[in-house]
Design an enzyme around this catalytic site. Structure first.
Site, PDB file in Angstrom:
ATOM      1  N   MET A  97     113.765 -58.635 -24.600  1.00 36.58           N
ATOM      2  CA  MET A  97     114.873 -59.539 -24.921  1.00 36.58           C
ATOM      3  C   MET A  97     114.649 -60.171 -26.287  1.00 36.58           C
ATOM      4  SD  MET A  97     115.193 -61.483 -21.266  1.00 36.58           S
ATOM      5  CE  MET A  97     113.420 -61.415 -21.036  1.00 36.58           C
ATOM      6  N   GLY A 185     112.764 -65.422 -26.657  1.00 37.94           N
ATOM      7  CA  GLY A 185     112.177 -64.103 -26.919  1.00 37.94           C
ATOM      8  C   GLY A 185     111.116 -63.714 -25.920  1.00 37.94           C
ATOM      9  N   SER A 186     111.292 -62.600 -25.233  1.00 38.20           N
ATOM     10  CA  SER A 186     110.370 -62.276 -24.159  1.00 38.20           C
ATOM     11  C   SER A 186     110.612 -60.865 -23.643  1.00 38.20           C
ATOM     12  CB  SER A 186     110.545 -63.284 -23.021  1.00 38.20           C
ATOM     13  OG  SER A 186     111.933 -63.494 -22.770  1.00 38.20           O
ATOM     14  N   ARG A 187     110.008 -60.559 -22.483  1.00 41.57           N
ATOM     15  CA  ARG A 187     110.084 -59.223 -21.914  1.00 41.57           C
ATOM     16  C   ARG A 187     109.936 -59.311 -20.397  1.00 41.57           C
ATOM     17  NH1 ARG A 187     105.523 -54.671 -23.542  1.00 41.57           N
ATOM     18  NH2 ARG A 187     105.228 -53.782 -21.470  1.00 41.57           N
TER      19      ARG A 187
END
Length: 224
Positions: A97, A185-187
């Site tokens: 993301m 911001g990440s996953r």
């Protein structure tokens, strides 16, 4: 509609922006500087509102499908050894993301939460190969009617500094419901059975609670 995790930040930013606009209007005599401060502060507010948006999505429940838990781009599809819970080989599908994506995490399937654990850690960039095991993260396992146990992992990125996880062991959850939030911001990694049929491709953009990530192999065979 905005996510409840952003309410304090949105309100704080709104009051700061109003203050900056008013102070600039009455106390800064240089026109270009006054305008730059006012426009800049409004742009920041718009970005904050955009980040915490929470679009309502109606989900048609399907026990034969695993839906995307988040919006973003598929960056990993591979067979891996999952070492925290299953301790065997699984099919990993990872979704990255960016800051402009919706950051709501949604349950990818209906079932019962069997495991939910928070891990403190580093803040490597979310696409780094070791971010799944070294970064701050939460791991959630859901026992589903068709797939058995599936695991999803929220992973903080270089900008993310807070993971919100609502999953509690023993509770029943429904596909598409709000499961948490990751800020900035990440996953998210999915670990699925090897015999499921992955329905996405690398670099494909997916939509949380809408895009089918994997289908039950028996359903695929019957339709074929």
């Amino acid at each position: 509609m905005f996510h409840k995790e952003g309410q304090k930040i949105i309100l704080t930013t709104f009051f700061i922006v109003c203050a900056v606009v008013l102070v600039a209007q009455y106390y800064i005599d240089i026109p270009w500087l006054r305008l730059a401060l006012q426009i800049g502060s409004i742009v920041i507010l718009v970005l904050i509102l955009q980040f915490f948006r929470n679009p309502k999505r109606t989900v048609k429940l399907d026990f034969d499908e695993i839906l995307a838990p988040v919006d973003g781009k598929v960056v990993v599809i591979e067979e891996v050894e999952e070492t925290e819970y299953f301790k065997d080989k699984r099919r990993q599908v990872s979704i990255f993301m960016s800051p402009i994506n919706v950051h709501v995490t949604r349950y990818p399937a209906s079932g019962t939460v069997k495991y939910s654990k928070y891990h403190p850690g580093k803040y490597l960039v979310a696409w780094h190969p070791k971010s799944s095991t070294d970064n701050e993260r939460t791991t959630v396992v859901i026992n589903t009617p068709k797939f058995g146990e599936i695991l999803y992992r929220q992973i903080a990125g270089a900008m993310a500094r807070r993971i919100i996880n609502y999953a509690e062991e023993g509770e029943s959850v429904q596909q598409g419901e709000d499961a948490g939030f990751i800020k900035f911001g990440s996953r998210v990694d999915l670990f699925l059975p090897l015999d499921c049929a992955v329905a996405v491709k690398l670099d494909q953009h997916v939509v949380g609670a809408k895009t089918c990530i994997a289908a039950c192999i028996t359903k695929k065979d019957n339709e074929g």
